[in-house]
Design a protein around this motif. Structure first.
Motif: not given
Length: 252
Positions: A76-77, A111-114, A195-196, A198
């Motif tokens: 995640q970010d 969650g936001n994953y990078t 790109n992240t 979600n």
């Protein structure tokens, strides 16, 4: 009366505990990871058809491409790492089988994953044939990704033909795996996502991982197929191929 009071108190306690457990539950969803095998970023791959030129001026045609992906993790970010359950995290990617190219993973925390991480091959803790991946062994065997029960897995199966400049067409075979503790060719990569993504409740997110097969023989190490067209249990060239595989993937 005391007995009734005790029963009522127990029911209230169980209800409160249930509510607390629900409020602490981690929301999860799903993600699909698609592997797009290509010659390079600008050239697609068609088995038995696509011709490309390597840096040794050999024209190459790929007839078979399979590799093992394992130990998938998403980052995640905020730095939180989610590791997919290892017993379910072994897959054979087979360019000839479209259904194998997309992995559907569930139970991913929202969650936001990078970033995405994964292994190429089978790690030493599960090698050669550990009981923790018994559910994967039949798949590996059916797809030709096992040498035998003693030698273990083929991490990559890359076959085709090559033609040296001014020469004649010849076959090549590249099968790379680990052999005991002294020849460990398992690699683990972490890739930034372009790109992240979600991952949200009720939605299935998607990630594309591009595999550039030209780099298998043309990356950190350059392999001249005219000199070595059969790389299998090879203590010199198998590690060179494994090193090249570390640079062969990109994620979107």
């Amino acid at each position: 009366m005391k007995k009734i009071t005790y029963i009522c108190s127990l029911i209230i306690f169980l209800l409160v505990s249930s509510c607390n457990n629900d409020s602490n539950a981690i929301e999860t969803s799903a993600v699909e990871i698609t592997f797009d095998n290509r010659i390079s970023a600008s050239q697609d791959l068609d088995l038995g058809t696509t011709v490309y030129m390597n840096q040794n001026n050999e024209s190459v045609v790929t007839n078979e491409l399979k590799y093992i992906i394992s130990n998938i993790a998403l980052i995640q970010d905020n730095g939180t790492v989610f590791e997919y359950p290892k017993e379910d995290s072994y897959f054979v990617i087979n360019e000839a089988d479209a259904s194998s190219l997309t992995l559907s993973l569930t139970g991913i925390p929202v969650g936001n994953y990078t970033q995405i991480s994964f292994g190429i091959g089978v790690d030493q803790s599960k090698y050669p044939l550990d009981g923790g991946v018994l559910n994967f062994i039949p798949q590996a065997e059916a797809t030709g990704m096992l040498w035998n029960w003693a030698a273990g897995y083929k991490f990559i199966k890359f076959e085709g033909t090559f033609t040296p400049q001014g020469g004649t067409e010849s076959p090549f075979v590249i099968h790379v795996g680990s052999h005991g503790q002294n020849l460990d060719n398992y690699k683990f990569v972490t890739l930034p996502l372009a790109n992240t993504i979600n991952i949200a409740t009720g939605n299935t997110a998607s990630v594309t991982v591009e595999a550039y097969i030209q780099r298998i023989i043309d990356a950190t190490n350059q392999i001249k197929l005219e000199d070595t067209s059969d790389i299998q249990v090879d203590p010199v060239n198998a590690p060179r191929i494994a090193k090249n595989l570390e640079t062969s993937f990109s994620a979107e």
